[in-house]
Design an enzyme around this catalytic site. Structure first.
Site, PDB file in Angstrom:
ATOM      1  N   MET A   1     -12.311   4.188  -0.633  1.00 20.58           N
ATOM      2  CA  MET A   1     -12.998   4.370   0.656  1.00 20.58           C
ATOM      3  C   MET A   1     -13.746   5.689   0.566  1.00 20.58           C
ATOM      4  O   MET A   1     -13.416   6.670   1.237  1.00 20.58           O
ATOM      5  CB  MET A   1     -11.976   4.361   1.798  1.00 20.58           C
TER       6      MET A   1
ATOM      7  N   ASP B   1      -6.684  -6.717   3.871  1.00 24.30           N
ATOM      8  CA  ASP B   1      -6.166  -5.345   3.953  1.00 24.30           C
ATOM      9  C   ASP B   1      -6.207  -4.819   5.385  1.00 24.30           C
ATOM     10  O   ASP B   1      -7.282  -4.583   5.936  1.00 24.30           O
ATOM     11  CB  ASP B   1      -7.003  -4.449   3.028  1.00 24.30           C
ATOM     12  N   GLY B   2      -5.007  -4.619   5.950  1.00 27.93           N
ATOM     13  CA  GLY B   2      -4.890  -3.980   7.262  1.00 27.93           C
ATOM     14  C   GLY B   2      -4.132  -4.831   8.271  1.00 27.93           C
ATOM     15  O   GLY B   2      -4.526  -5.949   8.569  1.00 27.93           O
ATOM     16  N   GLY B   3      -3.010  -4.301   8.739  1.00 32.85           N
ATOM     17  CA  GLY B   3      -2.261  -4.974   9.801  1.00 32.85           C
ATOM     18  C   GLY B   3      -1.610  -6.281   9.389  1.00 32.85           C
ATOM     19  O   GLY B   3      -1.270  -7.109  10.241  1.00 32.85           O
TER      20      GLY B   3
ATOM     21  N   MET C   1     -11.471  -6.204   4.950  1.00 36.58           N
ATOM     22  CA  MET C   1     -10.765  -5.265   5.825  1.00 36.58           C
ATOM     23  C   MET C   1     -10.478  -5.940   7.165  1.00 36.58           C
ATOM     24  O   MET C   1     -11.400  -6.386   7.852  1.00 36.58           O
ATOM     25  CB  MET C   1     -11.590  -3.996   6.055  1.00 36.58           C
TER      26      MET C   1
ATOM     27  N   GLY D   1      -3.433   3.706   8.137  1.00 35.41           N
ATOM     28  CA  GLY D   1      -2.446   2.634   8.101  1.00 35.41           C
ATOM     29  C   GLY D   1      -1.942   2.375   9.515  1.00 35.41           C
ATOM     30  O   GLY D   1      -2.234   3.144  10.444  1.00 35.41           O
TER      31      GLY D   1
ATOM     32  N   HIS E   1      -8.407   1.027  -4.057  1.00 33.45           N
ATOM     33  CA  HIS E   1      -9.366   0.768  -2.966  1.00 33.45           C
ATOM     34  C   HIS E   1     -10.071   2.089  -2.645  1.00 33.45           C
ATOM     35  O   HIS E   1      -9.473   2.985  -2.052  1.00 33.45           O
ATOM     36  CB  HIS E   1      -8.565   0.233  -1.756  1.00 33.45           C
TER      37      HIS E   1
ATOM     38  N   SER F   1       2.415  -0.402   6.296  1.00 37.44           N
ATOM     39  CA  SER F   1       3.500  -0.072   7.222  1.00 37.44           C
ATOM     40  C   SER F   1       4.508  -1.210   7.365  1.00 37.44           C
ATOM     41  O   SER F   1       5.697  -0.954   7.533  1.00 37.44           O
ATOM     42  CB  SER F   1       2.943   0.353   8.577  1.00 37.44           C
TER      43      SER F   1
ATOM     44  N   GLY G   1      -9.341   3.633   7.087  1.00 35.15           N
ATOM     45  CA  GLY G   1      -9.109   5.054   7.350  1.00 35.15           C
ATOM     46  C   GLY G   1      -7.658   5.364   7.682  1.00 35.15           C
ATOM     47  O   GLY G   1      -7.197   6.475   7.442  1.00 35.15           O
TER      48      GLY G   1
ATOM     49  N   MET H   1      -9.242   7.949   0.176  1.00 35.17           N
ATOM     50  CA  MET H   1     -10.121   8.269   1.319  1.00 35.17           C
ATOM     51  C   MET H   1     -10.695   9.664   1.146  1.00 35.17           C
ATOM     52  O   MET H   1      -9.959  10.604   0.848  1.00 35.17           O
ATOM     53  CB  MET H   1      -9.311   8.233   2.620  1.00 35.17           C
TER      54      MET H   1
ATOM     55  N   ASP I   1      -4.865   3.604  -1.799  1.00 31.56           N
ATOM     56  CA  ASP I   1      -5.942   3.869  -0.837  1.00 31.56           C
ATOM     57  C   ASP I   1      -6.503   5.272  -1.015  1.00 31.56           C
ATOM     58  O   ASP I   1      -5.822   6.259  -0.737  1.00 31.56           O
ATOM     59  CB  ASP I   1      -5.397   3.722   0.592  1.00 31.56           C
TER      60      ASP I   1
ATOM     61  N   SER J   1       0.828  -1.207   0.000  1.00 29.53           N
ATOM     62  CA  SER J   1       0.000   0.000   0.000  1.00 29.53           C
ATOM     63  C   SER J   1       0.858   1.251   0.000  1.00 29.53           C
ATOM     64  O   SER J   1       1.645   1.503   0.921  1.00 29.53           O
ATOM     65  CB  SER J   1      -0.914   0.021   1.223  1.00 29.53           C
TER      66      SER J   1
ATOM     67  N   HIS K   1      -1.175  -1.132  -4.251  1.00 31.49           N
ATOM     68  CA  HIS K   1      -2.456  -0.820  -3.614  1.00 31.49           C
ATOM     69  C   HIS K   1      -2.562   0.688  -3.378  1.00 31.49           C
ATOM     70  O   HIS K   1      -1.680   1.304  -2.789  1.00 31.49           O
ATOM     71  CB  HIS K   1      -2.538  -1.585  -2.287  1.00 31.49           C
TER      72      HIS K   1
HETATM   73  C1  DX5 Z   1      -6.607   1.215   5.606  1.00 35.13           C
HETATM   74  C2  DX5 Z   1      -6.112   0.977   4.208  1.00 35.13           C
HETATM   75  C3  DX5 Z   1      -4.999  -0.001   4.135  1.00 35.13           C
HETATM   76  C4  DX5 Z   1      -3.744   0.462   4.806  1.00 35.13           C
HETATM   77  C5  DX5 Z   1      -3.007  -0.746   5.222  1.00 35.13           C
HETATM   78  O1  DX5 Z   1      -7.699   2.054   5.570  1.00 35.13           O
HETATM   79  O2  DX5 Z   1      -7.156   0.486   3.401  1.00 35.13           O
HETATM   80  O3  DX5 Z   1      -4.731  -0.364   2.794  1.00 35.13           O
HETATM   81  O4  DX5 Z   1      -2.935   1.231   3.977  1.00 35.13           O
HETATM   82  O5  DX5 Z   1      -1.931  -0.325   5.971  1.00 35.13           O
HETATM   83  P1  DX5 Z   1      -1.242  -1.253   7.056  1.00 35.13           P
HETATM   84  O6  DX5 Z   1      -0.660  -2.413   6.299  1.00 35.13           O
HETATM   85  O7  DX5 Z   1      -0.246  -0.365   7.670  1.00 35.13           O
HETATM   86  O8  DX5 Z   1      -2.325  -1.700   8.013  1.00 35.13           O
HETATM   87 ZN    ZN Z   2      -6.643  -0.402   1.374  1.00 36.86          ZN
END
Ligand code: DX5
Ligand code: ZN
Length: 215
Positions: A67, A174-176, A136, A143, A65, A197, A141, A36, A34, A7, A32
């Protein structure tokens, strides 16, 4: 081997070209993106001109993606900006089936992202229209958030729905995502892993991408 989609949200925005070139030269499969809008999610990232600028340097498919509210007003512009995959949020679509048809009519792969509270069974009636489900594993919202453990159960259930319906839908997480949860996610049925991250905050992002690729 999993599809790895780093991402760009976690990249250095003042050095986007450098970071995109790093991804080009890595074993990443997709990039990826993002988006928002500050309405669907409590944060604003970047939009169409920045996506275009990334695409100018990217040699890998852009996995966008959205959002955002009212995604139907913007998907065409994202296609023009270089998107190959466009995911809209289930929670932002009153007429999801129509949104999916719109994305496909632009010759893009159609994705649906679902928030942690959204049950995967809600996708059963459209699963054959969906190329990618973005599950998700944090609240969208930001990272750098902590991975929600219930994701494993959601992925297994979604995989069952896909198999039962003979669908070719890919499951993206997606996420963590990190080195610990990557293997169990793949075992549960995931096909693609987004990592922000974990990749960009590591001392060697190229090696970290390779590590995720070969977990
Ligand atoms: C969160 C995003 C993710 C984010 C993931 O809203 O959709 O794509 O960038 O970041 P990490 O891998 O740090 O959770
Ligand atoms: Zn994303």
């Amino acid at each position: 081997m999993p599809i790895i989609s780093p991402s760009i949200l976690a990249a250095d925005f003042a050095n986007l070209q450098r970071d995109v070139e790093m991804l080009n030269n890595s074993n990443a499969d997709w990039i990826h993106i993002d988006i928002m809008d500050g309405v669907f999610v409590p944060n604003i990232s970047f939009g169409i001109p920045v996506t275009k600028a990334i695409n100018k340097h990217a040699s890998k498919p852009l996995d966008v993606h959205l959002m955002i509210e009212n995604p139907e007003n913007y998907v065409e512009q994202f296609k023009k900006a270089g998107a190959e995959y466009i995911s809209v949020h289930y929670e932002a679509c009153k007429h999801l089936h129509r949104n999916l048809q719109q994305i496909k009519s632009l010759d893009c792969k159609a994705g649906v992202a679902i928030n942690p509270h959204t049950n995967v069974s809600l996708l059963e009636d459209t699963i054959n229209e969906i190329d990618l489900v973005c599950v998700m594993s944090v609240n969208p919202g930001f990272g750098g958030q902590k991975f929600i453990e219930n994701t494993y159960a959601k992925v297994s259930k979604l995989k069952e729905i896909i198999l039962k319906n003979n669908a070719s839908t890919l499951i993206e997480i997606d996420g963590g995502v990190n080195a610990e949860n990557a293997r169990p996610l793949l075992d549960a049925g995931a096909d693609a892993l987004v990592a922000g991250s974990f990749v960009f905050n590591s001392s060697n992002p190229t090696d970290t991408i390779q590590m995720l690729k070969s977990v």
